[in-house]
Design a protein around this motif. Structure first.
Motif, PDB file in Angstrom:
ATOM      1  N   ARG A 187       0.824  -1.217   0.000  1.00  0.00           N
ATOM      2  CA  ARG A 187       0.000   0.000   0.000  1.00  0.00           C
ATOM      3  C   ARG A 187       0.858   1.267   0.000  1.00  0.00           C
ATOM      4  O   ARG A 187       0.441   2.294  -0.515  1.00  0.00           O
ATOM      5  N   ASP A 188       2.070   1.194   0.525  1.00  0.00           N
ATOM      6  CA  ASP A 188       2.935   2.379   0.491  1.00  0.00           C
ATOM      7  C   ASP A 188       3.434   2.634  -0.932  1.00  0.00           C
ATOM      8  O   ASP A 188       3.583   3.781  -1.362  1.00  0.00           O
ATOM      9  N   VAL A 189       3.715   1.557  -1.639  1.00  0.00           N
ATOM     10  CA  VAL A 189       4.127   1.686  -3.045  1.00  0.00           C
ATOM     11  C   VAL A 189       2.992   2.316  -3.845  1.00  0.00           C
ATOM     12  O   VAL A 189       3.182   3.261  -4.616  1.00  0.00           O
ATOM     13  N   LEU A 190       1.782   1.808  -3.606  1.00  0.00           N
ATOM     14  CA  LEU A 190       0.612   2.293  -4.333  1.00  0.00           C
ATOM     15  C   LEU A 190       0.326   3.760  -4.009  1.00  0.00           C
ATOM     16  O   LEU A 190       0.050   4.562  -4.906  1.00  0.00           O
ATOM     17  N   THR A 191       0.446   4.109  -2.746  1.00  0.00           N
ATOM     18  CA  THR A 191       0.175   5.493  -2.337  1.00  0.00           C
ATOM     19  C   THR A 191       1.153   6.452  -3.003  1.00  0.00           C
ATOM     20  O   THR A 191       0.758   7.491  -3.536  1.00  0.00           O
ATOM     21  N   GLU A 192       2.432   6.068  -2.996  1.00  0.00           N
ATOM     22  CA  GLU A 192       3.440   6.954  -3.607  1.00  0.00           C
ATOM     23  C   GLU A 192       3.193   7.104  -5.111  1.00  0.00           C
ATOM     24  O   GLU A 192       3.270   8.202  -5.663  1.00  0.00           O
ATOM     25  N   ALA A 193       2.864   6.001  -5.748  1.00  0.00           N
ATOM     26  CA  ALA A 193       2.624   6.056  -7.194  1.00  0.00           C
ATOM     27  C   ALA A 193       1.370   6.870  -7.498  1.00  0.00           C
ATOM     28  O   ALA A 193       1.357   7.730  -8.382  1.00  0.00           O
ATOM     29  N   ARG A 194       0.333   6.612  -6.730  1.00  0.00           N
ATOM     30  CA  ARG A 194      -0.958   7.245  -7.011  1.00  0.00           C
ATOM     31  C   ARG A 194      -0.908   8.768  -6.847  1.00  0.00           C
ATOM     32  O   ARG A 194      -1.676   9.494  -7.486  1.00  0.00           O
ATOM     33  N   ALA A 195      -0.013   9.246  -6.027  1.00  0.00           N
ATOM     34  CA  ALA A 195       0.133  10.693  -5.866  1.00  0.00           C
ATOM     35  C   ALA A 195       0.627  11.337  -7.162  1.00  0.00           C
ATOM     36  O   ALA A 195       0.511  12.543  -7.360  1.00  0.00           O
ATOM     37  N   ASN A 196       1.198  10.503  -8.062  1.00  0.00           N
ATOM     38  CA  ASN A 196       1.758  11.043  -9.303  1.00  0.00           C
ATOM     39  C   ASN A 196       1.036  10.570 -10.558  1.00  0.00           C
ATOM     40  O   ASN A 196       1.246  11.111 -11.636  1.00  0.00           O
ATOM     41  N   PHE A 197       0.252   9.511 -10.436  1.00  0.00           N
ATOM     42  CA  PHE A 197      -0.468   8.975 -11.600  1.00  0.00           C
ATOM     43  C   PHE A 197      -1.651   8.165 -11.093  1.00  0.00           C
ATOM     44  O   PHE A 197      -1.489   7.235 -10.303  1.00  0.00           O
ATOM     45  N   ASN A 198      -2.825   8.538 -11.572  1.00  0.00           N
ATOM     46  CA  ASN A 198      -4.034   7.964 -10.985  1.00  0.00           C
ATOM     47  C   ASN A 198      -4.314   6.505 -11.353  1.00  0.00           C
ATOM     48  O   ASN A 198      -4.670   5.693 -10.508  1.00  0.00           O
ATOM     49  N   ASN A 199      -4.127   6.180 -12.628  1.00  0.00           N
ATOM     50  CA  ASN A 199      -4.525   4.851 -13.114  1.00  0.00           C
ATOM     51  C   ASN A 199      -3.446   3.810 -12.879  1.00  0.00           C
ATOM     52  O   ASN A 199      -2.892   3.258 -13.819  1.00  0.00           O
ATOM     53  N   VAL A 200      -3.131   3.547 -11.627  1.00  0.00           N
ATOM     54  CA  VAL A 200      -2.018   2.653 -11.334  1.00  0.00           C
ATOM     55  C   VAL A 200      -2.484   1.509 -10.440  1.00  0.00           C
ATOM     56  O   VAL A 200      -3.375   1.677  -9.606  1.00  0.00           O
ATOM     57  N   ARG A 201      -1.897   0.324 -10.675  1.00  0.00           N
ATOM     58  CA  ARG A 201      -2.139  -0.822  -9.797  1.00  0.00           C
ATOM     59  C   ARG A 201      -0.797  -1.451  -9.488  1.00  0.00           C
ATOM     60  O   ARG A 201       0.149  -1.315 -10.252  1.00  0.00           O
ATOM     61  N   VAL A 202      -0.763  -2.158  -8.380  1.00  0.00           N
ATOM     62  CA  VAL A 202       0.421  -2.948  -8.053  1.00  0.00           C
ATOM     63  C   VAL A 202       0.043  -4.405  -8.293  1.00  0.00           C
ATOM     64  O   VAL A 202      -0.934  -4.896  -7.724  1.00  0.00           O
ATOM     65  N   ALA A 203       0.788  -5.070  -9.155  1.00  0.00           N
ATOM     66  CA  ALA A 203       0.460  -6.464  -9.501  1.00  0.00           C
ATOM     67  C   ALA A 203       0.777  -7.377  -8.329  1.00  0.00           C
ATOM     68  O   ALA A 203       1.768  -7.185  -7.621  1.00  0.00           O
ATOM     69  N   ARG A 204      -0.071  -8.376  -8.135  1.00  0.00           N
ATOM     70  CA  ARG A 204       0.221  -9.466  -7.203  1.00  0.00           C
ATOM     71  C   ARG A 204       0.371 -10.741  -8.006  1.00  0.00           C
ATOM     72  O   ARG A 204      -0.170 -10.840  -9.124  1.00  0.00           O
ATOM     73  N   ASP A 205       1.017 -11.723  -7.457  1.00  0.00           N
ATOM     74  CA  ASP A 205       1.146 -13.006  -8.136  1.00  0.00           C
ATOM     75  C   ASP A 205      -0.249 -13.524  -8.490  1.00  0.00           C
ATOM     76  O   ASP A 205      -1.161 -13.472  -7.651  1.00  0.00           O
ATOM     77  N   PHE A 206      -0.382 -14.007  -9.693  1.00  0.00           N
ATOM     78  CA  PHE A 206      -1.608 -14.597 -10.250  1.00  0.00           C
ATOM     79  C   PHE A 206      -2.651 -13.571 -10.670  1.00  0.00           C
ATOM     80  O   PHE A 206      -3.712 -13.934 -11.141  1.00  0.00           O
ATOM     81  N   ASP A 207      -2.363 -12.290 -10.518  1.00  0.00           N
ATOM     82  CA  ASP A 207      -3.264 -11.277 -11.083  1.00  0.00           C
ATOM     83  C   ASP A 207      -3.256 -11.435 -12.591  1.00  0.00           C
ATOM     84  O   ASP A 207      -2.209 -11.662 -13.194  1.00  0.00           O
ATOM     85  N   SER A 208      -4.426 -11.274 -13.175  1.00  0.00           N
ATOM     86  CA  SER A 208      -4.529 -11.376 -14.619  1.00  0.00           C
ATOM     87  C   SER A 208      -5.361 -10.197 -15.129  1.00  0.00           C
ATOM     88  O   SER A 208      -6.404  -9.887 -14.555  1.00  0.00           O
ATOM     89  N   TYR A 209      -4.862  -9.530 -16.157  1.00  0.00           N
ATOM     90  CA  TYR A 209      -5.558  -8.361 -16.691  1.00  0.00           C
ATOM     91  C   TYR A 209      -5.850  -8.539 -18.167  1.00  0.00           C
ATOM     92  O   TYR A 209      -4.999  -9.033 -18.917  1.00  0.00           O
ATOM     93  N   GLU A 210      -7.031  -8.100 -18.555  1.00  0.00           N
ATOM     94  CA  GLU A 210      -7.359  -8.017 -19.985  1.00  0.00           C
ATOM     95  C   GLU A 210      -7.169  -6.588 -20.411  1.00  0.00           C
ATOM     96  O   GLU A 210      -7.734  -5.674 -19.790  1.00  0.00           O
ATOM     97  N   ILE A 211      -6.389  -6.404 -21.465  1.00  0.00           N
ATOM     98  CA  ILE A 211      -6.116  -5.042 -21.889  1.00  0.00           C
ATOM     99  C   ILE A 211      -6.671  -4.808 -23.283  1.00  0.00           C
ATOM    100  O   ILE A 211      -6.285  -5.458 -24.241  1.00  0.00           O
ATOM    101  N   ARG A 212      -7.642  -3.915 -23.335  1.00  0.00           N
ATOM    102  CA  ARG A 212      -8.232  -3.490 -24.598  1.00  0.00           C
ATOM    103  C   ARG A 212      -7.881  -2.035 -24.796  1.00  0.00           C
ATOM    104  O   ARG A 212      -7.215  -1.445 -23.963  1.00  0.00           O
ATOM    105  N   ARG A 213      -8.388  -1.466 -25.873  1.00  0.00           N
ATOM    106  CA  ARG A 213      -8.089  -0.069 -26.177  1.00  0.00           C
ATOM    107  C   ARG A 213      -8.493   0.821 -24.993  1.00  0.00           C
ATOM    108  O   ARG A 213      -9.690   0.934 -24.684  1.00  0.00           O
ATOM    109  N   GLY A 214      -7.524   1.426 -24.311  1.00  0.00           N
ATOM    110  CA  GLY A 214      -7.798   2.346 -23.208  1.00  0.00           C
ATOM    111  C   GLY A 214      -8.386   1.705 -21.961  1.00  0.00           C
ATOM    112  O   GLY A 214      -8.864   2.384 -21.061  1.00  0.00           O
TER     113      GLY A 214
END
Ligand code: ZN
Ligand code: ZN
Length: 323
Positions: free
Chosen positions: A278-305
């Motif tokens: 959560r500290d990593v996420l907080t620091e990142a989010r202060a500079n860029f809103n659309n951010v996530r921190v990946a965890r093992d086995f997280d899976s994302y579908e990425i489409r246009r935008g």
């Protein structure tokens, strides 16, 4: 649409919840394993992804936390009759160390049962088919000859069936030719232009995996406007000196780059055990809103935008808040 599944998200050594760097990128039936840290073989099992089609491996650089899993994985897969070859790609310098690992240790004195091919690549296109391409680009990380990987779908113009029907274009080869951008002459002598039946250009999805990096300014030309960027976030800004010394990024640096490069979605990985997620996420989010921190086995579908987290394939584990 690309799908990315994280198999390991820890930097340098595994933690209780995080394995070492590895991820699978998927586009329809095509799969690429990017990096193969220690324990990747078991992570693939646990993820429920299966081993099918995982014989194309891209390596970002030769540091042990990105390659040691190749020993076990290649040894297992080489004994399977369903696979006739494995291709491991990386810079020439990266492959030197992998060559030692595989042919001086794993297959020492024996011939691998399948063809295990190490293919040295340079920046540029390394794979292409009609739907997408993969390119490698230079990454600066502590003197390692590192490469990042950019996956780009081909842009296309949709075929407008309504319009084709209105123009009475009969079934036959003509529609396919128009889709390919060719002018056709119908049996009734009418000439049809592709523009008559094709919609406006739809840009393909673009995602990139940078791996470990100490710099971002030189990545800007390749990565501007990506739908999703996966990049390391080993340190926090409070230890920026260490980040500099070891050629890594802080969460803030990664996030600031995402802003500068107009990235749509940022996914951070390669976390040090010294910090809480959560500290990593907080620091990142202060500079860029659309951010996530990946965890093992997280899976994302990425489409246009769009970057959507999927339910895990395997029901054998659940996500836990760590630390
Ligand atoms: Zn690393
Ligand atoms: Zn490294």
């Amino acid at each position: 649409m690309f799908q990315i599944t994280f198999l390991g998200t820890s930097a340098s050594a595994p933690s209780f919840h995080r394995g070492l760097s590895s991820q699978v990128i998927q586009h329809n039936e095509h799969r690429f394993l990017v990096d193969c840290g220690e324990g990747t073989q078991r992570q693939i099992l646990r993820s429920g992804l299966g081993f099918k089609g995982l014989n194309r491996i891209l390596i970002t650089h030769s540091h042990l936390d990105h390659i040691l899993g190749l020993g076990g994985l290649v040894s297992t897969l080489a004994r399977w009759e369903t696979m006739d070859e494995m291709v491991i790609m990386g810079s020439a310098r990266t492959l030197e160390r992998i060559d030692d690992l595989l042919f001086k240790v794993v297959f020492r004195g024996v011939r691998p049962p399948i063809d295990v091919r190490l293919e040295a690549i340079s920046p540029g296109v390394i794979f292409t088919n009609k739907d997408f391409s993969v390119s490698a680009f230079d990454v600066t990380h502590r003197g390692a000859a590192s490469l990042g990987y950019l996956f780009e779908e081909a842009s296309r113009r949709p075929f407008l069936t309504d319009k084709a029907d209105k123009l009475n274009i009969p079934p036959g080869p003509w529609r396919g030719q128009l889709v390919r951008g060719q002018v056709v002459t119908l049996p009734d002598r009418r000439e049809i232009q592709p523009d008559d039946v094709l919609g406006p250009v739809r840009e393909g999805v673009r995602i990139a995996l940078v791996g470990d990096t100490g710099r971002t300014d030189n990545l800007l030309p390749y990565l501007r406007g990506l739908d999703a960027l996966v990049v390391e976030s080993t340190y926090l800004e409070s230890e920026i000196e260490m980040a500099r010394q070891f050629g890594h990024l802080t969460a803030q640096q990664a996030a600031s780059f995402a802003t500068d490069a107009d990235i749509k979605h940022l996914i951070l990985t390669h976390l040090s055990r010294r910090y809480r997620e959560r500290d990593v996420l907080t620091e990142a989010r202060a500079n860029f809103n659309n951010v996530r921190v990946a965890r093992d086995f997280d899976s994302y579908e990425i489409r246009r935008g769009e970057c959507k987290r999927m339910e895990p394939v395997s029901k054998n584990f659940h996500h836990r808040e760590e630390n």
